[in-house]
Design an enzyme around this catalytic site. Structure first.
Site: not given
Length: 158
Positions: A82, A96, A123, A130
């Site tokens: 989330e 991260g 973003n 990612y």
């Protein structure tokens, strides 16, 4: 740096980081969650939400908040991330990445099929991060949401 499951005593800092994330995502007034709500979700008798903390010698630097989803095609659970947030001054320090590695290891240990999340289309720093991990966007899928008045109106028809 270390990654650990969140404790009840982390609730205030998790909520602080949620507010910081909302500001980053250009929704500074959107957070309605209170400490009591967050504590119940994470640590209540029927808790179904989980969180992990990234910290270093300077304290808590980030968090990941997640819950289980289920794939009917795979026949097993997955993790839905989330929120993932690292303080701006700690970015680039591996927090991260460590949080995501931790979730991936949980998924593997538990036999879950995947870890997935959403990211805002604007973003690009996060999208690039990612992609660098091997994550791929679900190009053929869009997220839909019923909320607020639309949810109330539609649900009242049941």
């Amino acid at each position: 740096m270390s990654i650990r499951p969140a404790a009840r005593t982390d609730v205030p800092v998790i909520l602080e980081l949620i507010h910081d994330l909302a500001i980053y995502e250009k929704e500074p007034n959107a957070v309605k969650t209170t400490e009591a709500m967050l504590e119940a979700a994470l640590f209540g008798d029927s808790a179904k939400v989980f969180a992990h903390i990234a910290e270093n010698q300077h304290g808590v630097q980030g968090f990941a908040l997640w819950f289980l989803n289920y794939s009917t095609w795979e026949g097993v659970h997955g993790i839905y991330l989330e929120d993932l947030y690292v303080r701006p001054e700690a970015r680039g320090g591996g927090h991260g990445k460590a949080l995501l590695k931790n979730l991936a290891s949980i998924a593997i240990e538990q036999g879950y099929a995947r870890v997935e999340w959403s990211v805002l289309k604007w973003n690009t720093p996060s999208i690039d991060f990612y992609r660098s991990l091997g994550a791929a966007p679900m190009a053929e899928w869009d997220t839909f949401r019923l909320t607020g008045k639309a949810l109330e109106n539609f649900g009242a028809q049941a």
